[in-house]
Scaffold this motif. Structure first.
Motif, mmCIF file in Angstrom:
data_model
loop_
_atom_site.group_PDB
_atom_site.id
_atom_site.type_symbol
_atom_site.label_atom_id
_atom_site.label_comp_id
_atom_site.label_asym_id
_atom_site.label_seq_id
_atom_site.Cartn_x
_atom_site.Cartn_y
_atom_site.Cartn_z
ATOM 1 N N LEU A 1 0.810 -1.072 0.037
ATOM 2 C CA LEU A 1 0.233 -0.135 0.122
ATOM 3 C C LEU A 1 0.747 1.292 -0.172
ATOM 4 O O LEU A 1 0.497 2.214 -0.559
ATOM 5 C CB LEU A 1 -1.016 0.173 1.222
ATOM 6 N N SER A 2 2.129 1.195 0.499
ATOM 7 C CA SER A 2 3.118 2.322 0.651
ATOM 8 C C SER A 2 3.317 2.561 -0.811
ATOM 9 O O SER A 2 3.195 3.897 -1.416
ATOM 10 C CB SER A 2 4.013 2.242 1.365
ATOM 11 N N GLN A 3 3.751 1.514 -1.692
ATOM 12 C CA GLN A 3 4.016 1.876 -3.096
ATOM 13 C C GLN A 3 2.870 2.269 -3.833
ATOM 14 O O GLN A 3 3.205 3.270 -4.751
ATOM 15 C CB GLN A 3 4.635 0.324 -3.545
ATOM 16 N N ASP A 4 1.702 1.749 -3.615
ATOM 17 C CA ASP A 4 0.779 2.117 -4.283
ATOM 18 C C ASP A 4 0.419 3.623 -4.040
ATOM 19 O O ASP A 4 -0.303 4.382 -4.950
ATOM 20 C CB ASP A 4 -0.812 1.368 -3.925
ATOM 21 N N VAL B 1 -4.030 10.196 1.142
ATOM 22 C CA VAL B 1 -3.929 9.115 -0.155
ATOM 23 C C VAL B 1 -3.976 7.526 0.354
ATOM 24 O O VAL B 1 -4.776 6.748 -0.003
ATOM 25 C CB VAL B 1 -2.809 9.484 -1.118
ATOM 26 N N GLY B 2 -3.084 7.459 1.572
ATOM 27 C CA GLY B 2 -3.049 6.138 2.018
ATOM 28 C C GLY B 2 -4.306 5.610 2.678
ATOM 29 O O GLY B 2 -4.612 4.493 2.601
ATOM 30 N N ASN C 1 -10.153 1.260 0.275
ATOM 31 C CA ASN C 1 -10.268 0.152 -0.792
ATOM 32 C C ASN C 1 -9.734 -1.098 -0.607
ATOM 33 O O ASN C 1 -10.462 -1.991 -0.954
ATOM 34 C CB ASN C 1 -9.485 0.735 -1.958
ATOM 35 N N PHE C 2 -8.557 -1.326 0.051
ATOM 36 C CA PHE C 2 -8.147 -2.598 0.460
ATOM 37 C C PHE C 2 -8.840 -3.445 1.092
ATOM 38 O O PHE C 2 -9.265 -4.643 0.985
ATOM 39 C CB PHE C 2 -6.823 -2.487 1.226
ATOM 40 N N TYR C 3 -9.491 -2.928 2.351
ATOM 41 C CA TYR C 3 -10.601 -3.679 3.157
ATOM 42 C C TYR C 3 -11.692 -3.843 2.348
ATOM 43 O O TYR C 3 -12.285 -4.772 2.671
ATOM 44 C CB TYR C 3 -10.595 -2.767 4.548
ATOM 45 N N THR C 4 -12.442 -2.822 1.535
ATOM 46 C CA THR C 4 -13.409 -3.169 0.850
ATOM 47 C C THR C 4 -13.331 -4.508 -0.016
ATOM 48 O O THR C 4 -14.055 -5.317 -0.068
ATOM 49 C CB THR C 4 -13.917 -2.056 0.084
ATOM 50 N N GLN D 1 -14.955 -6.434 -8.229
ATOM 51 C CA GLN D 1 -14.298 -5.334 -8.022
ATOM 52 C C GLN D 1 -14.632 -3.985 -8.762
ATOM 53 O O GLN D 1 -14.621 -2.945 -8.485
ATOM 54 C CB GLN D 1 -12.826 -5.580 -7.868
ATOM 55 N N ALA D 2 -14.463 -4.449 -10.287
ATOM 56 C CA ALA D 2 -14.926 -3.509 -11.155
ATOM 57 C C ALA D 2 -16.449 -2.886 -10.798
ATOM 58 O O ALA D 2 -16.369 -1.720 -10.973
ATOM 59 C CB ALA D 2 -14.710 -3.884 -12.457
ATOM 60 N N LEU D 3 -17.347 -3.727 -10.553
ATOM 61 C CA LEU D 3 -18.435 -3.120 -10.369
ATOM 62 C C LEU D 3 -18.766 -2.435 -9.111
ATOM 63 O O LEU D 3 -19.509 -1.520 -9.126
ATOM 64 C CB LEU D 3 -19.542 -4.467 -10.291
ATOM 65 N N ASP D 4 -17.944 -2.944 -7.761
ATOM 66 C CA ASP D 4 -17.966 -2.305 -6.680
ATOM 67 C C ASP D 4 -17.506 -0.659 -6.899
ATOM 68 O O ASP D 4 -18.024 0.269 -6.716
ATOM 69 C CB ASP D 4 -17.212 -2.994 -5.843
ATOM 70 N N GLU D 5 -16.358 -0.750 -7.710
ATOM 71 C CA GLU D 5 -15.703 0.719 -7.908
ATOM 72 C C GLU D 5 -16.683 1.529 -8.765
ATOM 73 O O GLU D 5 -16.817 2.757 -8.495
ATOM 74 C CB GLU D 5 -14.525 0.483 -8.599
ATOM 75 N N LEU D 6 -17.565 0.978 -9.898
ATOM 76 C CA LEU D 6 -18.273 1.392 -10.665
ATOM 77 C C LEU D 6 -19.485 2.265 -9.947
ATOM 78 O O LEU D 6 -19.960 3.290 -9.980
ATOM 79 C CB LEU D 6 -18.883 0.683 -11.781
#
Length: 169
Positions: free
Chosen positions: A40-43, A68-69, A75-78, A112-117
Protein backbone atom coordinates in the motif's frame (compact mmCIF):
# COMPACT_ATOMS: atom_id res chain seq x y z
CA UNK A 1 25.14 13.26 -21.57
CA UNK A 2 22.83 12.81 -18.59
CA UNK A 3 20.02 15.28 -18.28
CA UNK A 4 19.23 16.74 -14.88
CA UNK A 5 15.94 15.62 -13.33
CA UNK A 6 13.07 18.03 -13.68
CA UNK A 7 11.77 19.70 -10.50
CA UNK A 8 8.63 17.48 -10.28
CA UNK A 9 10.82 14.36 -10.52
CA UNK A 10 13.13 15.75 -7.86
CA UNK A 11 10.12 16.51 -5.67
CA UNK A 12 8.74 12.99 -6.00
CA UNK A 13 12.15 11.50 -5.29
CA UNK A 14 12.53 13.69 -2.19
CA UNK A 15 8.98 12.88 -1.03
CA UNK A 16 9.64 9.15 -1.41
CA UNK A 17 13.08 9.30 0.20
CA UNK A 18 11.92 11.39 3.16
CA UNK A 19 8.56 9.77 3.91
CA UNK A 20 8.36 6.20 2.56
CA UNK A 21 9.50 4.44 5.72
CA UNK A 22 7.29 6.67 7.87
CA UNK A 23 4.23 5.94 5.67
CA UNK A 24 4.97 2.23 5.62
CA UNK A 25 5.21 2.22 9.42
CA UNK A 26 1.94 4.16 9.69
CA UNK A 27 0.21 1.64 7.41
CA UNK A 28 1.75 -1.34 9.23
CA UNK A 29 0.28 -0.09 12.53
CA UNK A 30 -3.18 -0.03 10.98
CA UNK A 31 -2.92 -3.27 9.05
CA UNK A 32 -0.78 -5.41 11.32
CA UNK A 33 0.97 -6.82 8.26
CA UNK A 34 4.30 -5.57 6.93
CA UNK A 35 3.81 -7.04 3.43
CA UNK A 36 0.43 -5.41 2.82
CA UNK A 37 1.72 -2.15 4.33
CA UNK A 38 4.68 -2.17 1.94
CA UNK A 39 2.36 -2.79 -1.02
CA UNK A 40 0.00 0.00 0.00
CA UNK A 41 2.92 2.34 0.58
CA UNK A 42 4.11 1.73 -2.97
CA UNK A 43 0.55 2.12 -4.28
CA UNK A 44 0.32 5.44 -2.43
CA UNK A 45 3.41 6.78 -4.15
CA UNK A 46 2.15 5.51 -7.51
CA UNK A 47 -1.07 7.43 -6.90
CA UNK A 48 0.93 10.53 -6.04
CA UNK A 49 2.98 10.08 -9.20
CA UNK A 50 -0.13 9.90 -11.39
CA UNK A 51 -2.05 12.65 -9.59
CA UNK A 52 -2.27 16.22 -10.73
CA UNK A 53 -1.06 17.53 -7.35
CA UNK A 54 1.89 19.89 -7.64
CA UNK A 55 4.49 18.32 -5.36
CA UNK A 56 6.68 21.39 -5.43
CA UNK A 57 4.05 23.35 -3.48
CA UNK A 58 3.16 20.56 -1.04
CA UNK A 59 3.13 22.12 2.46
CA UNK A 60 2.14 19.08 4.52
CA UNK A 61 3.53 16.02 2.76
CA UNK A 62 2.66 13.55 5.52
CA UNK A 63 -0.93 14.77 5.72
CA UNK A 64 -1.20 14.40 1.95
CA UNK A 65 0.31 10.90 2.03
CA UNK A 66 -2.02 9.88 4.88
CA UNK A 67 -5.04 11.10 2.91
CA UNK A 68 -4.02 9.07 -0.14
CA UNK A 69 -3.03 6.12 2.06
CA UNK A 70 -6.38 6.14 3.91
CA UNK A 71 -8.27 5.97 0.62
CA UNK A 72 -6.17 3.04 -0.54
CA UNK A 73 -6.55 1.38 2.86
CA UNK A 74 -10.32 1.74 2.62
CA UNK A 75 -10.26 0.24 -0.88
CA UNK A 76 -8.06 -2.59 0.41
CA UNK A 77 -10.52 -3.51 3.16
CA UNK A 78 -13.49 -3.18 0.83
CA UNK A 79 -11.84 -5.55 -1.60
CA UNK A 80 -10.92 -7.99 1.15
CA UNK A 81 -14.53 -7.96 2.42
CA UNK A 82 -15.81 -8.54 -1.12
CA UNK A 83 -13.35 -11.40 -1.63
CA UNK A 84 -14.41 -13.02 1.65
CA UNK A 85 -18.11 -12.78 0.72
CA UNK A 86 -17.29 -14.39 -2.61
CA UNK A 87 -15.28 -17.18 -0.96
CA UNK A 88 -18.14 -17.79 1.48
CA UNK A 89 -20.55 -18.06 -1.44
CA UNK A 90 -18.19 -20.49 -3.19
CA UNK A 91 -17.99 -22.65 -0.07
CA UNK A 92 -21.75 -23.17 -0.19
CA UNK A 93 -21.69 -24.46 -3.80
CA UNK A 94 -21.66 -28.15 -4.66
CA UNK A 95 -18.11 -29.27 -5.49
CA UNK A 96 -18.86 -29.84 -9.18
CA UNK A 97 -20.14 -26.24 -9.52
CA UNK A 98 -17.07 -24.52 -8.09
CA UNK A 99 -15.35 -22.37 -10.73
CA UNK A 100 -11.71 -22.89 -11.65
CA UNK A 101 -9.04 -20.60 -10.13
CA UNK A 102 -8.93 -18.64 -13.42
CA UNK A 103 -12.70 -18.18 -13.39
CA UNK A 104 -12.56 -17.11 -9.74
CA UNK A 105 -9.95 -14.47 -10.56
CA UNK A 106 -12.05 -13.09 -13.43
CA UNK A 107 -15.16 -13.05 -11.22
CA UNK A 108 -13.33 -11.27 -8.40
CA UNK A 109 -11.94 -8.68 -10.82
CA UNK A 110 -15.43 -8.16 -12.25
CA UNK A 111 -16.94 -7.78 -8.78
CA UNK A 112 -14.24 -5.26 -7.86
CA UNK A 113 -14.86 -3.28 -11.05
CA UNK A 114 -18.61 -3.29 -10.38
CA UNK A 115 -18.02 -2.17 -6.80
CA UNK A 116 -15.81 0.69 -8.01
CA UNK A 117 -18.33 1.64 -10.69
CA UNK A 118 -21.15 1.91 -8.17
CA UNK A 119 -19.02 3.62 -5.55
CA UNK A 120 -20.55 6.94 -4.59
CA UNK A 121 -24.16 5.93 -5.12
CA UNK A 122 -26.46 6.27 -2.12
CA UNK A 123 -27.10 2.85 -0.53
CA UNK A 124 -30.76 2.60 -1.56
CA UNK A 125 -29.98 3.55 -5.16
CA UNK A 126 -27.16 1.02 -5.26
CA UNK A 127 -29.34 -1.71 -3.75
CA UNK A 128 -32.19 -1.03 -6.19
CA UNK A 129 -29.81 -1.12 -9.14
CA UNK A 130 -28.17 -4.36 -8.02
CA UNK A 131 -31.52 -6.08 -7.37
CA UNK A 132 -32.68 -5.04 -10.81
CA UNK A 133 -29.53 -6.06 -12.65
CA UNK A 134 -28.41 -9.13 -10.71
CA UNK A 135 -31.68 -10.61 -9.47
CA UNK A 136 -33.91 -9.42 -12.28
CA UNK A 137 -36.43 -7.83 -9.94
CA UNK A 138 -39.01 -5.47 -11.36
CA UNK A 139 -39.62 -1.98 -10.05
CA UNK A 140 -42.69 -3.08 -8.07
CA UNK A 141 -40.74 -5.82 -6.27
CA UNK A 142 -37.87 -3.44 -5.54
CA UNK A 143 -40.32 -0.82 -4.24
CA UNK A 144 -41.81 -3.40 -1.86
CA UNK A 145 -38.40 -4.48 -0.59
CA UNK A 146 -37.27 -0.90 -0.03
CA UNK A 147 -40.68 0.25 1.22
CA UNK A 148 -40.78 3.13 -1.29
CA UNK A 149 -43.00 3.97 -4.26
CA UNK A 150 -42.38 2.65 -7.76
CA UNK A 151 -41.81 6.22 -8.87
CA UNK A 152 -38.97 6.48 -6.35
CA UNK A 153 -37.48 3.25 -7.71
CA UNK A 154 -37.62 4.73 -11.23
CA UNK A 155 -35.74 7.78 -9.97
CA UNK A 156 -33.20 5.53 -8.27
CA UNK A 157 -32.66 3.55 -11.45
CA UNK A 158 -32.30 6.70 -13.55
CA UNK A 159 -29.74 8.00 -11.03
CA UNK A 160 -27.81 4.71 -11.15
CA UNK A 161 -27.78 4.60 -14.96
CA UNK A 162 -26.67 8.21 -15.18
CA UNK A 163 -23.90 7.53 -12.65
CA UNK A 164 -22.69 4.52 -14.64
CA UNK A 165 -22.69 6.46 -17.90
CA UNK A 166 -20.81 9.39 -16.41
CA UNK A 167 -18.20 7.12 -14.81
CA UNK A 168 -17.63 5.39 -18.13
CA UNK A 169 -16.94 8.70 -19.89
Amino acid sequence: MIEAATPPEQSLHALYRDHRSWLESWLRQRMGNAWDAADLSQDTFLRVLTSSQQLVDLREPRAYLVTVGKRLLSNFYTRRKLEQAYLDALASLPEDSVPSPEQRWVLLETLQALDELLDGLPPLVRRAFLWSQLEGLGYREIAERLDVSERTVKRYMAQAYEHCLLVEL
